[in-house]
Every structure is written in structure tokens, then in C-alpha cells.
Design a protein around this motif. Sequence first.
Motif: not given
Lengths: 485, 674
Positions: B518-521, B514-515, B80, B82
Amino acid sequence: MAEKIKKILVANRGVPAVRIMQTCRDRKIPTVAVYSTPDRLSLHVMVADSAVHIGDAPPVESYLNMDKIINAALEQGANVIHPGWGFLAENSQFAQMVMDAGLLWVGPSPRVIRLMGDKIEAKKMAIRANVPTIPGISDVKDVDQVREWMKNDEVSFPIMIKASAGGGGKGMVKVERDEDLANAISQARSEAKKAFGDEKLLAEKYIERGRHIEVQVVADEHGNVIHLFERECTLQRRNQKIIEEAPSPSVNEDLQREICFTAVRLMREIGYTTAGTVEFIFDSSTKRFYFLEVNTRLQVEHGVTELITGLDVVGIMLDVVQGRPFDFFQSDIHPNRWALEVRINAEDPRTFSPSFGTITRLQIPHGPGIRVASGVYEGADIPPYYDSLFMLLLTAGRDRDTAIRAMDRTLSRNFRVEGVKTLAPLLLSIIRHEAFQRGDFSTRFIENHMDELVSMFKEKDSQDEVLKIAKYVAEISALGPQEWM
Amino acid sequence: METHSKIFRPGMSPREIVERARGLDGVAITCTGMRDAGQSDFKNRHRIHDLRTLAPFYEEMNLFSSECHGGARWHVGIMNRKESPFEEIEILRQEMPSVLLQTLIRETNLWGYRPYPKNVIEYVVANVDIDVWRCFSFLNDIRNMRAVAEVVMKRGRLFQPAISFTQADWTTDEYYLSVVHDIVDLCGGTDEIILCIKDMAGVGSPERIRTLIDSIKQSYPELVVQYHRHATDGLAMPALLAAAQAGANILDAEEDSLTRFYGQAPLLGLHAYLEESGIKVLLNREAAEKAVQKVREWIGHYEWAESPFKGFDHNVTRHRMPGGAFPSSFEQAEKGGFLHLMPAILKVMSLYNRIVKYFDVTPGSQITWVTCSGIVNKYDKEKGLSGVEHVIKLLGKFVDEKGQDFSAMEPEEQEELLTLFRNAPGDFKNLLLGGYGKLPMGWPDEWVYQSAFGAEWEERLAERKELSPLDTLEPDDLEKIRSDLGVTIGRPPTEEEFILYLMHPKDALTMFEFREKYGETPFVLPTDVWREGLKNCKDKVEFDLWGKPYCIELVSIGSEHEGLIHVVMKVNNKTRVYTVETPRAKKAEIRMAQGPDEIGAPINGNVWRIGNSDRGTLKSGDIVHKGEEIANLEAMKMENAIVAPFDAQVVEIAVRLNDSVQEGQLLFVLKRLE
């Protein structure tokens, strides 16, 4: 022939078209662009003074459509056609048609193009000019013939099967084993037919760890043949060059002199005019070089020669076509820079698979020692129908290290493309590789070091990372809280 | 320096920590603000982005430790938030270097829900940088703790075995002393461990806790005791005082501003209450007050995560749902549309836990929850609310009136009981067969087995294991799992990724994806933007990424058109347009090649030939030979032959001549010829 250029039609697109139009602009010569349907809004159309639509996307309907191009020139009042590189640049029939239509052709005569376009004839000519050539046979018919030649001349695998009419890596297949021979011949034949409309093939010994060195030659119509020194074009992927430099780090001064004068001797023998290149394969273990081919056109990598000599090769071509004699001698050419060029292709740097689409963001590099030759602008499309090259980045400095450093800065800090993948990460890895920096490489450098080069790709870049964050913000702003949260 | 005046700090040997705890004048505090507080009342949604703001205060608070890791926080982080627990540790180590970091681990179940093989346990425990390892068994089967204990103690980290506590007629002092005895045996004495009493549901009455700790202290006067207690029954404060008076050395508490109903007691209140009662508390109150205040800056962003079931619940002493499971159970009930059945489910739980006896804490609490909510839902679906009332009455009669004497029930009631557990989850059945270890009060009666397994119950009963899963589970082939993961994600995984995958394979892969995208989000966005995005024109979010400032400002959000919404934003002043697909977006279905019999495009290109020049076009049903060209793609003027990888029959040709295809897109389905 002392006709002056009134208006010039550039029968090309992208990087070469824009490059040629730049020199035309220097000389205040009006330019006409031609374009295919998907290129309607492309950079070369915008740079030209006027533009003519010549057909749909497939090259045969547009950039290879000779009648349409000549008609466009006549309609627009252009009296000169420059073919650039690729497409019709080495098509003797087109050159002839241009001249028959009463237009000036920027390039050598149709006879020279035809002669040099036929690899078998070119090789004969080289032998006549006492230029060393690679062992091989012409007019390959079948597997047995190749096997017999190999037996008689004591040639062992690997060998190359090449389109007789070839160039640019198309219709060229390397064969490692006897079992692959049949497939290789049929593939080369099919590609040759498609790319050049001529399925004649030749077979040659493959020079292992060979280097690719070429000499830029210019010749006027008054018997002056001058070389502008050599270029090193060893770094290739799939037989297509991706990094070029001048001078060559592979040869010493004696060899340099020998290779350059050999090229001049050949071009004089041929009766060559305007700009052209003699390509050699250099066997670094034996320090011997062999004639490969003559490129009867302006080449992609002409810019590095311009950077080290200060000359404008396109300008020289325009002078020659107007019948002007050179206003310089061989003894006036003193290269005093080291220049490096990398080709920015729209390709996946790991797989080389093409990456077409829209360039959504383009940051063009600038700073000391940089020259950029672009065929695109931010927002432009890279269509799938043509070459993947869309930009050349060149750097120059007083020595090789300086040029490499400037290129490192250019690729790592200055240059940014979004929307399509480019070779830039691979190019950066190569110029940072210790063997490249030492000048120790062969035409197989990339395939031999691919894993290592990929592992040198910069893992993360904060500009890319922030875009990932922005993408997330955009999605959540539009869609609201998500189920998975 | 301040750092060196800390009584407890990372790098100390377990023996030194234990000695210092023994020498305390009064009690020390473990702050659960970074883990259990969030788990019990906010579904573990507190992001490290917010929690890290407390770290500078923790650094000053003189805590025994910060419980910041483990339990369900690990899994929820992956699913959830991430965030990876490894990244959290890295941040906390940097922001509060002199605070002991504490985890909660479920013996052989680690941070998952079922037993892992011994080699997985050893590998994972050896690779997680935690100072204090609180380890519990929902069966109080101390044998199961061996692998964790060995690795933790060998690494020189503090092992904190916990006894799972509940208040029932069978959980006597004698029973617990036998558990403590097993623990002391396992750990070679009392000099290198701290014993935790884990009152995970918050059910221990003050006097019960006082006598329990008193009897443990009488038998093991040197044993350092920590009391962990949830507040669910409303009696946390007096119970904590009783524990301290009876000799507990360390107590768990959380920031007052984080407290709701199911987490730990409020830190400042506890401090005042204990000091007034004459017990000194090791706490820098000023720093603690700042932490409590800091929480108020962001806690409002988590209202959506709070339990819909508000208020203390003294009936927890019967149904025993642990604090950590409260919000998630109610969330599931809400999502599943059976929130109205919750009172009935809690009632069934309170009867169930007298039939199958273990401790309601992970994974037992999940087994209880799924089994009981399943039974209630089944009756509700088949017979409505009257059916639900009926099953409660039936169980009530069996447990309360008949004292679980199966033969005393009417024949039709017996028959009904014999199908009660037929649809119970696999984990329940695995529990009955000893898959998790020994049950604390022995195995349930035979009718439970009949009910769960039907006709084959006797065969299954014969398979029941008496050994710990540590001794029965086959080791996993770690290198193979690692290389499989590499193939799946297309690159060698990092050590951390590999461990996340070992724990929760499916959810870890989703998180990696996901990472990647969306990387370091998860680490840079404030929680309101993380959850809701930007709302109005000129709303902006500013953050630092890798040492440089960035700003994202919303310009406009377009209206939906054919499933697409255009969002215009300025990213560091440069305008960018994002096309967002809504769930209604039409997806151009592109089939990708999967498995060896499906041939995919090696590159993006145009299919200019299907078949080859010798035999012409291929069609379905044709036989092709290994090495034969079956199609050719053209891309940027280069030909790329697709060759048959083996002798095969063409089952399907998935593209047409002159189609543009993308890399990996399905071209052929082949059937291998033997």
C-alpha cells in the motif's frame, strides 16, 4: 509470375501480424487474420478485414496447423500468404504446400528455406561462397564425438550445441564444462524436436565476448540483390535479442562495407529472393566476423532498418512476390539516421519468468522520434501459449545519442503497462548503462551486468504509488474498518 | 530571526540546555500532544498526518520540547498506524526544525517489552535522531540505564533520567533520594542532565509532590527538575502548581482539546492557573491557542479509539494503572469479553502491587495487567463471580489483615496462594528471577516463588540474577540478523527497517509487507478515509504525492458475490475497477515450496514432463540422484529442467502433468538420502 495480390492471409498473430497488415492497408490490400481460441479478441483480429478461427490454443492446433491455414486462405479468397516471423515462417514444407495450393508465398523458395534451415547445409554454402565460418561439427551423435572434435581442432570450452534446424534461441545450449555435455546434448535435442520437429544437432566453438551483427538483404526475382546495411543485435538474454540498433556501433566503415558485401555475395550464391538476413558473429578482439545463419524471413528488428533507410521492408516483400523488379539500386540506399529498438516482452525484468494476464492499462508512448509496433491494446490478454513479445518500441535520431535519449524518454516517461510485468525497467537500465552508451558490449552483457542493471531499476514511481493508495481505498471502502487498525 | 531567539533548540549542547533551564524565570513546558496525550486517551492512534498540522504552531510556542516519540507510540505505529517512527521524525524535523524532539525510552527494554542485549541498545540509540532522551526504569534500577545514558551523552544529546514515581508507604523521600543519588553518580553530576519525576499513573498528591521536589532540590539545588504527571486522579493541576512552587523547572502538558482523563493537564488552563499563582510560564499563548484549535479539526476522527472507561478515577492511587495503559487495557478487556471484570481486576492489582513491589509502568504495567487479569479470569471461568469475590477476599485477608504473614493464613488458604501465580506469564516469572534487574524493595517472599514455579521453585530461585541484564545478556549477532532479514524480505533492508526489526521482528515484517502493498497510504490519506474508506458515489479524496496532485473518487461499490466485491473508482479521472476479496472469498490454495527439501517451480509455466526422458515418469518413493532432471517446465516455448539438488527419495509429487504452475509453487517434496 506477374500475379497481383488480391487478398492476403497473414499466418501469424500479435506484433508481426499487425505490422504486415499495416503495409497491406497502405496498399489497400484486404487482409485475412487467423486466430486460435484464446486470440479471438486480439488486436490482429480487429485490425484485419476478416478473420478465421483455426483451432485451439496449442500452436500445433492453430498457428502451426498448415492445412487449416491454407483452407482458410482458399475459403476467404486470399491468393497470398505472409507467414510473418516465428511459427511457420521458416517451414519449407508449409511454403511448398502454399504454392501447391496455387497461392503466392511471401518468402524465399522452399528450396532456399530448406537449405538455410539446415545449419549444416547453410554452413557448407557459406564456405562455398567464401564466407568465414566458425569451427564446428555437424550432426552431433554423442559426447565422445564432440570430445574428439574438440581435441582434433584444439577447441576448448565453452562450446555451443545447437539445433540444426534452429533459430530464435530455441534448441541452443551453451556448455561450459565437460561434465555438462551429456545433459546439454539431451536438452538441445529435446527442445529441437519440440520446436522444429527435427532433433539434428551441431556443435560449434563459442566466441567469447562475441557481438551479433546481421545484414538485411532484399532480392527480387530479376537478379537484383541489395543490402539495406547492418543491424547490431548483440544484446540478448537467454540467446534471444532484446535490443537492436542500426547501424552497428561495433564496426567502422571498412568493416561495414566488407560485412554487407559478404552478405550480398552469399545471398546471390544461394539464389535468394525477397527479404532475408545474414547473421554474423563478430569477434571484437580480433575484428573478425563469422557466418552464423541466414534468416529466411522478415525479422522482428526489420523496423530499425526501415527507420534508417526510409524503406518499407514488408512493402518490398509484397512487390517481390508480385514479380516486380526493384525500382532502386544499391547506390540509392543512404542511411541517414540512427535507430534503436527494444522488445517489450511480458516477463519479469529480474528473472525473465513469463508474466501473462490481462493488460489492464496501456499507455502507448508518443512524441518526437518514436515508432511503436504493438500486438495488443488496453484490456487485451497475453495468453501463456505463445511468445512473450507484445510490443516493439523504436526511436530514431540523427545520431546514436539522440536515438538513445529518445528511447530513455519513451521508457521512463511515456510508456506504461499495468497488469503484466514487462522488460521495460531492464531495458531502461541497459540503455542508461555507461558501457552500452559507449557501445562496449557483448552477447553476455546482460548476464554479466544483471545485478548492476537490477540495482538501476527505478525504485518508485508516483503513478505506481498512487495505485497502491487507490487499492487501499478500494479495500477499506468495501470492507470497512479493519481489525488491525 | 525568530528561530534564533528560541531558548531551547536542537543542536545545543546538553550543558547549554541545562544552563538555560536553570536560568528560567518560571517554568517551561514540554508538550505531550504528539505522544503521551494520544497514548493515554486514544490508544496511540493519532496519525502523523494529523499531528503534523500542529507542528507549525509548536515551532512558535516556545516549548521546552515536544514529546513526540517512544513509549508505545513506536510499536503501535508499526502495528496499527503503519507508520515508522523514523518517518515521523523526518517529517517533524522538517515542519518544526527549531523544536527539541523528545522520546520516552524504557532503559534496557528500549521501545519493546523485554531487555535487549547491550550491543542492540547501543546500536539502536546511536541511530535515532532525537534531542531529549527521557529514560525510565520500572524498577528504578539505575544500573539498567547505563548503556542508553552513555550513547546519548556521547552523541551530545540531552539525557533525561526519570524516576518512576508512585505513592506508597515504601516510596519515601529517602528512597527517592537514593535513586537520584545513583542517577547523579551515573551521569557524572547535574550539569548535563534534567531529572524527570515520572508520575505515570497520576497518583502524586499535591503535598507529596511538593515535599519530594523540595527534598530533591535541597540535596541537589542545581539539578533541573521536570515533572511529568498524568491526570487520572483528578488532581493534576494542583499537583503541577505544587511542583512548580517547590522548584520544578519544566512541566508536561497537552493541548486542552486533546485532554480526556488519563493524559496530561490542559496546556492553556495550566498556563492561566500558574500565572495567576505568580509563576511565569514560558509559552507563546497565541500560538498555543491555535494548536488547541487545530486539534479540533481532526480529533473527531478518533472517537473510536477512546477508552470505554470514562472519567477520572481517584482509585488509581490504589490500583496504579498508568495513564498510558488505560485505554489499551480496557480495549483488551472489551475484546476478550471480560469488561465486566475490570473492577475486580483493578482491585486485585491494588493488592498484588503490595506483594510484588515495583512501578506500574512498561513493561511492569503489562506484567501486572496480564498476571492480575489472568488470575481473575481463571477464577471467573472456574467458579464464576463468586470465585472472583473469593480470591479478592483471600488476597485482602492476606495483605490487609495478616500483614502478608504467610504462616498466619489457614492451611487451605496457604495451599491456594501457592498456586495463585502458577499460570502467570513468562515475563512475570522472568521478573522474579531478576531478568529485568533488581526489584526496588527487594525480592518478594519465598511463597511467591513456590506459587510461580511449583516443585522446582528452589532450583529456579537459585538461578535468580542480581546483576543488571546489561551485564548478563549475550550480545546479538547484528550482521547475521541483518542478513537474515534481507533473505526474508528479498532485498537488503534499510537501516531504519533493520532497527524496526530489531525491536519488534514479527510486527515489523507485517508492516513491511503492508507498505510494500500500500506504499505511502498511511501518510497521504486523511484519517476518515484511512479508517472508513469512501462511502458514497462522488465521495472523493484529494492529496499530494511527491509534489503532484492526485484525486481518488468513488463511483460505486458492488454487492458481494462469492466473496468478491467490485469497487469502481476514478483515479485521476481514469476509471478503474478493483476486485476486493472479503473474508469469505474462496482461496485457491496454492502450496508454495518452503525449505530445502521442497522443490518449487523456478518460473511460471506448464509442467510438461515429470521425470526425464531416460527413465520416464517419476512417482512417490522413487530415488533420484543429485543433478538428475526430475521435471521440466515449459514457458513461452522454452524448456526449463528441474534437477534434484541432492540424492533423495521422492516423498510427494505435488503437481500433475500439464498443470500450470506459478513461480515458487511446490512441485516435489524430497527426503534427503544420507
